[in-house]
Scaffold this motif. Structure first.
Motif, PDB file in Angstrom:
ATOM      1  N   MET A  94       0.828  -1.217   0.000  1.00  0.00           N
ATOM      2  CA  MET A  94       0.000   0.000   0.000  1.00  0.00           C
ATOM      3  C   MET A  94       0.857   1.260   0.000  1.00  0.00           C
ATOM      4  O   MET A  94       0.380   2.333  -0.356  1.00  0.00           O
ATOM      5  N   ARG A  95       2.119   1.120   0.377  1.00  0.00           N
ATOM      6  CA  ARG A  95       2.994   2.297   0.419  1.00  0.00           C
ATOM      7  C   ARG A  95       3.107   2.931  -0.968  1.00  0.00           C
ATOM      8  O   ARG A  95       3.350   4.132  -1.108  1.00  0.00           O
ATOM      9  N   GLU A  96       2.895   2.100  -1.994  1.00  0.00           N
ATOM     10  CA  GLU A  96       3.000   2.614  -3.357  1.00  0.00           C
ATOM     11  C   GLU A  96       1.799   3.488  -3.746  1.00  0.00           C
ATOM     12  O   GLU A  96       1.798   4.089  -4.806  1.00  0.00           O
ATOM     13  N   MET A  97       0.776   3.572  -2.882  1.00  0.00           N
ATOM     14  CA  MET A  97      -0.409   4.384  -3.167  1.00  0.00           C
ATOM     15  C   MET A  97      -0.327   5.766  -2.494  1.00  0.00           C
ATOM     16  O   MET A  97      -1.230   6.586  -2.656  1.00  0.00           O
ATOM     17  N   ALA A  98       0.727   5.987  -1.717  1.00  0.00           N
ATOM     18  CA  ALA A  98       0.807   7.212  -0.904  1.00  0.00           C
ATOM     19  C   ALA A  98       0.858   8.488  -1.743  1.00  0.00           C
ATOM     20  O   ALA A  98       0.390   9.543  -1.302  1.00  0.00           O
ATOM     21  N   GLU A  99       1.381   8.394  -2.942  1.00  0.00           N
ATOM     22  CA  GLU A  99       1.474   9.576  -3.802  1.00  0.00           C
ATOM     23  C   GLU A  99       0.156   9.860  -4.508  1.00  0.00           C
ATOM     24  O   GLU A  99      -0.116  10.983  -4.921  1.00  0.00           O
ATOM     25  N   LYS A 100      -0.651   8.813  -4.642  1.00  0.00           N
ATOM     26  CA  LYS A 100      -1.857   8.910  -5.462  1.00  0.00           C
ATOM     27  C   LYS A 100      -3.021   9.620  -4.749  1.00  0.00           C
ATOM     28  O   LYS A 100      -3.808  10.303  -5.384  1.00  0.00           O
ATOM     29  N   PHE A 101      -3.121   9.397  -3.431  1.00  0.00           N
ATOM     30  CA  PHE A 101      -4.260   9.954  -2.693  1.00  0.00           C
ATOM     31  C   PHE A 101      -3.753  10.828  -1.552  1.00  0.00           C
ATOM     32  O   PHE A 101      -2.829  10.438  -0.840  1.00  0.00           O
ATOM     33  N   LYS A 102      -4.411  11.991  -1.355  1.00  0.00           N
ATOM     34  CA  LYS A 102      -3.939  12.881  -0.285  1.00  0.00           C
ATOM     35  C   LYS A 102      -4.621  12.538   1.052  1.00  0.00           C
ATOM     36  O   LYS A 102      -3.981  12.025   1.955  1.00  0.00           O
ATOM     37  N   THR A 103      -5.915  12.783   1.134  1.00  0.00           N
ATOM     38  CA  THR A 103      -6.612  12.505   2.404  1.00  0.00           C
ATOM     39  C   THR A 103      -7.233  11.117   2.329  1.00  0.00           C
ATOM     40  O   THR A 103      -8.029  10.837   1.429  1.00  0.00           O
ATOM     41  N   VAL A 104      -6.856  10.253   3.278  1.00  0.00           N
ATOM     42  CA  VAL A 104      -7.341   8.871   3.236  1.00  0.00           C
ATOM     43  C   VAL A 104      -7.884   8.457   4.605  1.00  0.00           C
ATOM     44  O   VAL A 104      -7.412   8.933   5.640  1.00  0.00           O
ATOM     45  N   LEU A 105      -8.890   7.557   4.579  1.00  0.00           N
ATOM     46  CA  LEU A 105      -9.376   6.957   5.821  1.00  0.00           C
ATOM     47  C   LEU A 105      -8.626   5.640   6.016  1.00  0.00           C
ATOM     48  O   LEU A 105      -8.577   4.822   5.100  1.00  0.00           O
ATOM     49  N   VAL A 106      -8.029   5.468   7.191  1.00  0.00           N
ATOM     50  CA  VAL A 106      -7.338   4.217   7.498  1.00  0.00           C
ATOM     51  C   VAL A 106      -8.124   3.484   8.585  1.00  0.00           C
ATOM     52  O   VAL A 106      -8.401   4.044   9.652  1.00  0.00           O
ATOM     53  N   ILE A 163     -12.495  12.945   1.563  1.00  0.00           N
ATOM     54  CA  ILE A 163     -11.690  11.729   1.745  1.00  0.00           C
ATOM     55  C   ILE A 163     -11.581  11.014   0.401  1.00  0.00           C
ATOM     56  O   ILE A 163     -12.597  10.659  -0.202  1.00  0.00           O
ATOM     57  N   GLU A 164     -10.358  10.844  -0.083  1.00  0.00           N
ATOM     58  CA  GLU A 164     -10.146  10.380  -1.464  1.00  0.00           C
ATOM     59  C   GLU A 164     -10.090   8.863  -1.604  1.00  0.00           C
ATOM     60  O   GLU A 164     -10.287   8.331  -2.689  1.00  0.00           O
ATOM     61  N   ALA A 165      -9.755   8.160  -0.528  1.00  0.00           N
ATOM     62  CA  ALA A 165      -9.674   6.693  -0.603  1.00  0.00           C
ATOM     63  C   ALA A 165      -9.806   6.102   0.792  1.00  0.00           C
ATOM     64  O   ALA A 165      -9.534   6.776   1.797  1.00  0.00           O
ATOM     65  N   ILE A 166     -10.239   4.836   0.843  1.00  0.00           N
ATOM     66  CA  ILE A 166     -10.395   4.123   2.122  1.00  0.00           C
ATOM     67  C   ILE A 166      -9.445   2.927   2.100  1.00  0.00           C
ATOM     68  O   ILE A 166      -9.462   2.136   1.147  1.00  0.00           O
ATOM     69  N   PHE A 167      -8.610   2.807   3.122  1.00  0.00           N
ATOM     70  CA  PHE A 167      -7.670   1.687   3.212  1.00  0.00           C
ATOM     71  C   PHE A 167      -7.944   0.896   4.483  1.00  0.00           C
ATOM     72  O   PHE A 167      -7.828   1.432   5.585  1.00  0.00           O
TER      73      PHE A 167
END
Ligand code: G3P
Ligand code: MG
Length: 346
Positions: A94-106, A163-167
């Motif tokens: 998932m570290r490879e997604m850090a550039e793609k989305f700014k605000t994320v729900l973890v 929120i741009e993505a949910i992880f």
């Protein structure tokens, strides 16, 4: 000099083959080592009849802590040193997604741990369910934050946040409230809490760190895992909105995880044993046919070298049943698996 321990020479390490291990149900159950695991590791570290060392890595779908923390824990459990350079967990890619989305729900894991993991991966703005409940405690009618959760949660106005993505990083500790919050976001306009989309087609994407429906913990019988939450969420979304929800899972059996494992093993063999070429065979030892055996067998078809699946009886797979994906070998314990691989080599 007298008294200096002998340093292993390159000739004591094999460059021909390597091992990769699943953790839960193979080496560990419910925080305790499976007794044969310690001897299996010793065998690979050179305590075998050939006096040869065999390189190995760990590929688990589990997570919830930083790779460093997990390795420290595994080192204690297995009574030997485990380095982050030989370790991948479900959320590592998932570290490879850090550039793609700014605000994320973890979502998932204990306390603030997964927020810290995500921030360590480079995610810029990490929100937790606790932050959302702190902003509006009516979000979850049956869950009140504990004093500690309240203190650790970050106060902000979610009416102004997209929120741009949910992880889902680790197992949810509170399915009802986590699912309520995920559902609110999926039904929102562009990930803004408090809004409702007309067609429910503008919510953020959802990523799970793996898809294991069940896993092997300390109970005699398997326990439900993150894949079960995924199934539940998809069914609930359908029941509430009438629409299908598509989500994405990382971890085994995804080919991407095995590609990641290949790069890790290559780097590990280079850094610690100065081996430049890939191994002819990687023996993968797992307990879950749907993730370990399926992934290894499918990757074996893609990979330039051979990936050989070995199923053990100490975890999810039940003896006497037919595994859904057929392993190259089935043995009792991880120690038998190591012996089996070494025997095939000589
Ligand atoms: O939650 C962890 C579990 O689903 C699987 O872990 O080590 O068996 O891949 P592992
Ligand atoms: Mg397992």
């Amino acid at each position: 000099t007298p008294g200096t321990p002998p340093t292993p020479t390159e000739t004591t390490v094999t460059d021909k083959y390597a091992f990769a291990f699943d953790i839960d149900g193979v080496l560990i159950r419910g925080g305790r080592p499976i007794p044969e695991a310690i001897e299996a590791m010793k065998m690979l570290n050179g305590e075998n009849q050939y006096g040869i060392k065999v390189p190995y890595i760990f590929v688990t779908n589990g997570g919830g802590k930083t790779e460093q923390e997990r390795c420290l824990q595994l080192s204690q459990q297995l009574e030997m040193e485990v380095s982050p350079g030989q370790f991948i967990c479900g959320h590592t890619p998932m570290r490879e997604m850090a550039e793609k989305f700014k605000t994320v729900l973890v979502v998932g894991g204990e306390g603030e741990k997964c927020r810290h993991v995500a921030e360590g991966y480079g995610f810029k703005d990490v929100v937790t369910p606790g932050d959302i409940i702190k902003d509006n405690q009516d979000t979850t009618p049956f869950r009140k934050l504990t004093d500690e959760e309240y203190k650790n949660s970050r106060l902000r106005n979610f009416g102004e946040v997209e929120i741009e993505a949910i992880f889902v990083f680790a197992d949810s500790r509170d399915w009802a409230s986590d699912q309520q919050i995920i559902l609110d976001l999926l039904m929102s306009k562009n990930g803004r809490l408090g809004t409702r989309s007309e067609k429910f087609d503008e919510g953020p994407p959802v990523f799970f760190s793996h898809n294991d429906v069940v896993w092997s913990a300390s109970h005699d019988l398997t326990r439900i895992g993150m894949g079960a939450l995924r199934v539940s969420l998809e069914a609930m979304f359908k029941a509430v909105t009438g629409r299908d929800l598509e989500t994405t899972a990382f971890g085994k059996p995804q080919i991407g995880t095995f590609e990641f494992a290949t790069r890790l093993l290559q780097q590990w063999r280079k850094d610690t044993h100065d081996i430049d070429s890939p191994p002819d065979t990687v023996y993968f030892v797992g307990d879950t046919p749907e993730s370990d055996i399926r992934g290894t067998n499918e990757f074996d078809k893609h990979a330039e070298n051979s990936w050989y699946s070995i199923l053990v009886h100490t975890g999810v797979f039940e003896e006497g049943t037919k595994p859904k994906y057929k392993p190259r070998a089935t043995v009792d314990t991880v120690l038998d698996a190591v012996k089996h691989g070494i025997k095939l080599e000589y």
